[in-house]
Design an enzyme around this catalytic site. Structure first.
Site, PDB file in Angstrom:
ATOM      1  N   ARG A  43      45.723  39.110  35.754  1.00 59.48           N
ATOM      2  CA  ARG A  43      44.337  40.338  36.151  1.00 59.48           C
ATOM      3  C   ARG A  43      45.184  40.646  37.143  1.00 59.48           C
ATOM      4  O   ARG A  43      44.822  39.831  37.888  1.00 59.48           O
ATOM      5  CB  ARG A  43      42.983  40.074  35.342  1.00 59.48           C
ATOM      6  CG  ARG A  43      42.596  40.335  34.178  1.00 59.48           C
ATOM      7  CD  ARG A  43      41.280  40.642  34.031  1.00 59.48           C
ATOM      8  NE  ARG A  43      40.693  39.492  35.031  1.00 59.48           N
ATOM      9  CZ  ARG A  43      38.944  39.569  35.286  1.00 59.48           C
ATOM     10  NH1 ARG A  43      38.235  40.552  33.835  1.00 59.48           N
ATOM     11  NH2 ARG A  43      38.565  38.892  35.759  1.00 59.48           N
ATOM     12  N   PHE A  97      32.161  40.951  27.044  1.00 60.51           N
ATOM     13  CA  PHE A  97      32.367  39.550  27.745  1.00 60.51           C
ATOM     14  C   PHE A  97      31.799  38.684  26.416  1.00 60.51           C
ATOM     15  O   PHE A  97      31.294  38.686  26.429  1.00 60.51           O
ATOM     16  CB  PHE A  97      31.971  39.934  29.082  1.00 60.51           C
ATOM     17  CG  PHE A  97      31.996  39.090  29.858  1.00 60.51           C
ATOM     18  CD1 PHE A  97      33.872  38.827  30.375  1.00 60.51           C
ATOM     19  CD2 PHE A  97      30.914  38.251  30.499  1.00 60.51           C
ATOM     20  CE1 PHE A  97      33.774  37.573  31.785  1.00 60.51           C
ATOM     21  CE2 PHE A  97      30.798  37.379  30.792  1.00 60.51           C
ATOM     22  CZ  PHE A  97      32.448  36.901  31.582  1.00 60.51           C
ATOM     23  N   ASP A 108      27.192  47.318  29.100  1.00 60.01           N
ATOM     24  CA  ASP A 108      27.472  46.662  30.148  1.00 60.01           C
ATOM     25  C   ASP A 108      28.264  47.347  31.248  1.00 60.01           C
ATOM     26  O   ASP A 108      29.241  47.576  30.501  1.00 60.01           O
ATOM     27  CB  ASP A 108      27.529  45.306  29.870  1.00 60.01           C
ATOM     28  CG  ASP A 108      27.873  44.512  30.473  1.00 60.01           C
ATOM     29  OD1 ASP A 108      27.968  44.160  31.502  1.00 60.01           O
ATOM     30  OD2 ASP A 108      27.599  43.503  30.618  1.00 60.01           O
ATOM     31  N   TYR A 118      28.583  41.552  42.147  1.00 58.84           N
ATOM     32  CA  TYR A 118      29.416  41.143  42.953  1.00 58.84           C
ATOM     33  C   TYR A 118      31.249  41.681  42.205  1.00 58.84           C
ATOM     34  O   TYR A 118      32.121  41.085  43.121  1.00 58.84           O
ATOM     35  CB  TYR A 118      29.319  39.097  42.461  1.00 58.84           C
ATOM     36  CG  TYR A 118      29.170  38.327  41.407  1.00 58.84           C
ATOM     37  CD1 TYR A 118      30.554  38.545  40.319  1.00 58.84           C
ATOM     38  CD2 TYR A 118      27.952  38.644  40.611  1.00 58.84           C
ATOM     39  CE1 TYR A 118      30.566  38.321  39.415  1.00 58.84           C
ATOM     40  CE2 TYR A 118      27.439  38.074  39.440  1.00 58.84           C
ATOM     41  CZ  TYR A 118      29.370  38.027  38.796  1.00 58.84           C
ATOM     42  OH  TYR A 118      28.721  38.158  37.205  1.00 58.84           O
ATOM     43  N   LYS A 119      31.374  42.017  41.708  1.00 58.10           N
ATOM     44  CA  LYS A 119      32.633  42.930  41.225  1.00 58.10           C
ATOM     45  C   LYS A 119      33.050  43.919  42.444  1.00 58.10           C
ATOM     46  O   LYS A 119      33.093  44.020  43.322  1.00 58.10           O
ATOM     47  CB  LYS A 119      32.317  42.841  39.666  1.00 58.10           C
ATOM     48  CG  LYS A 119      32.163  41.384  38.633  1.00 58.10           C
ATOM     49  CD  LYS A 119      32.451  41.433  37.755  1.00 58.10           C
ATOM     50  CE  LYS A 119      32.306  39.841  37.093  1.00 58.10           C
ATOM     51  NZ  LYS A 119      32.017  40.460  35.936  1.00 58.10           N
TER      52      LYS A 119
HETATM   53  C1  LIG Z   1      31.295  39.055  34.721  1.00 61.21           C
HETATM   54  C2  LIG Z   1      30.831  39.695  33.783  1.00 61.21           C
HETATM   55  C3  LIG Z   1      29.591  39.659  33.338  1.00 61.21           C
HETATM   56  C4  LIG Z   1      28.827  38.606  34.145  1.00 61.21           C
HETATM   57  O1  LIG Z   1      27.348  37.229  33.776  1.00 61.21           O
HETATM   58  P1  LIG Z   1      26.029  36.889  34.572  1.00 61.21           P
HETATM   59  O2  LIG Z   1      25.448  36.601  33.715  1.00 61.21           O
HETATM   60  O3  LIG Z   1      25.951  37.583  35.975  1.00 61.21           O
HETATM   61  O4  LIG Z   1      27.322  35.648  35.243  1.00 61.21           O
HETATM   62  C5  LIG Z   1      29.069  39.777  32.693  1.00 61.21           C
HETATM   63  N1  LIG Z   1      29.109  41.158  31.486  1.00 61.21           N
HETATM   64  C6  LIG Z   1      30.461  41.355  32.112  1.00 61.21           C
HETATM   65  C7  LIG Z   1      31.093  42.605  31.083  1.00 61.21           C
HETATM   66  C8  LIG Z   1      30.897  40.653  33.037  1.00 61.21           C
HETATM   67  O5  LIG Z   1      32.163  41.736  33.237  1.00 61.21           O
END
Ligand SMILES: *Cc1c(COP(=O)(O)O)cnc(C)c1O
Length: 423
Positions: free
Chosen positions: A383, A131, A208, A233-234
């Protein structure tokens, strides 16, 4: 009854033993097909009640007395619950800050521990399916520490190049940091093999789990994972901007140092001493005062997942994503759509990406005209997040049928190619 009929989908829903969990979420518009729970999960009814209690009863009535009555320990208490979802011990996980900030803390701590005063090559390995925030944080940290960041290219941007990653790791490597389920394609990394390969080179492994936690069974203990971070939050349905979690294996907790030496990570914050001494345990990875109102809802979502059981959820998720892919083959492939996720269930998380040359406009038309919410990921992916706690087979069938309708009738052609700020 054929597999693509509405009756067949309805029958799958009737047979679904997890179907009742949908009623534990707010579904105020039953005609809306929400397939974006991998970006922001639906709101558990119990979460709204927890937020109400935290505002009226706690903030409103108890005021500052609410801190010792529960707020101070909330980061640990939620961490202990999330630990059950990821195969960790309850004192190895804590909830705080955002995923990005937690990545910064753990990447910095790992480089510092591995390389300072030792003969370690300051190299961090990751891949191009990670990401962007993960890559950005690693770019920043490696720059600060004078380390090198090696980004391994996947063969097709869709499936991981596990052999390539293993080969790229040399002796003395500091850190391997990857996202377990890729945000675009949904491809799943082999956590066990890669962690063990990193250990053989003397490196720490940081995972992650943002797209895995609550979606696929995880066992950090069995994989001997060193460090991890993830979103709430996912698939955990913790609410917009709910703080993230971080995991540090117990034997590493006293060896690693939080680069943000804040008072909540101090050994005795309420002694207000002038010299920082980190807490002995996972608490040292806290920084400042936790955002209580954003945090209280997390428990509701985690409780629902624990009640449903991650193995049953995974089993339903696989059946649903396989169903989605069979409908793709039937309706979408002939229209020029492509499958951007692995076909084999074991190599996939809980979302399916579908490619189209005009994906942005098709996504707009689905949302505006068809009341279906997936999300768009540049340059050409739509997605579809399957969240077995509340996604039905009927919704999946309807969504794919409506997507086919958008393409056949050219409903996307009237939309502008200009992308919105949030996709
Ligand atoms: C959604 C997501 C994030 C989000 O990071 P925030 O700091 O909470 O905005 C980070 N890494 C991955 C792999 C994600 O899917």
């Amino acid at each position: 009854m054929t597999e693509i009929s509405a009756e067949y989908a309805a029958q799958l829903d009737t047979q679904d033993e997890l179907a009742a969990f949908r009623q534990r979420f707010l579904v105020d518009d039953p005609s809306l097909i929400y397939l974006d729970g991998n970006s922001l999960g639906r709101m558990p009814l119990a979460a709204a009640e927890m937020v109400r209690k935290a505002t009226q009863d706690q903030w409103g009535s108890r005021l500052v007395r609410a801190w010792p009555e529960g707020w101070v320990g909330l980061s640990r208490r939620l961490g202990a619950k999330i630990a059950q979802l990821i195969g960790a011990d309850e004192d190895e996980v804590i909830v705080c800050d955002s995923t990005s900030v937690n990545l910064f803390k753990l990447v910095s701590a790992a480089i510092e521990y591995q390389c300072m005063g030792k003969s370690c090559a300051p190299v961090v390995v990751t891949d191009d399916m990670n990401f962007p925030t993960d890559l950005y944080v690693m770019q920043g940290c490696t720059k600060s520490y004078g380390a090198e960041l090696r980004v391994i290219e996947s063969k097709d941007g869709m499936s991981p190049d596990t052999d390539g990653i293993v080969v790229s790791m040399a002796h003395g490597l500091a850190l391997l940091s990857l996202t377990h389920v890729a945000f675009k394609s949904g491809a799943l990394h082999d956590m066990q093999r890669l962690t063990s390969a990193a250990h053989k080179m003397g490196a720490l492994a940081l995972w992650d789990l943002s797209h895995s936690v609550g979606a696929v069974p995880l066992n950090l203990r069995n994989c001997d994972v060193d460090l991890a971070v993830g979103c709430t939050y996912k698939y955990l349905n913790g609410g917009p901007g709910s703080p993230a979690f971080l995991y540090v294996r117990r034997d590493l907790q006293q060896k690693l140092e939080n680069p943000i030496c804040g008072w909540f990570g101090e050994r005795a914050p309420f002694d207000f001493r002038l010299k920082y001494e980190p807490a002995y345990d996972i608490g040292r990875f806290l920084a400042g005062t936790p955002p209580i109102l954003s945090m209280v809802g997390i428990e509701a979502g985690v409780d629902l997942l624990l009640e449903a059981g991650i193995d049953r959820l995974r089993e339903k998720s696989i059946r649903q994503t396989e169903y989605l892919i069979s409908l793709f083959d039937e309706w979408l492939a002939p229209l020029g759509f492509t499958l951007k996720s692995p076909r084999v269930a074991d190599s996939r998380g809980s979302h399916v990406s579908i490619g189209h040359p005009d994906a942005w406009r098709v996504d707009r038309a689905l949302i505006e005209e068809m009341n279906v919410i997936p999300d768009f990921r540049a340059p050409d992916c739509i997605r579809f997040g399957v969240t077995p706690l509340y996604t039905t087979f009927t919704e999946i069938r309807e969504a794919i049928e409506r997507l086919a309708q958008v393409a056949t009738e050219g409903l996307h052609l009237k939309y502008d190619d200009e992308r919105a700020a949030v996709t």
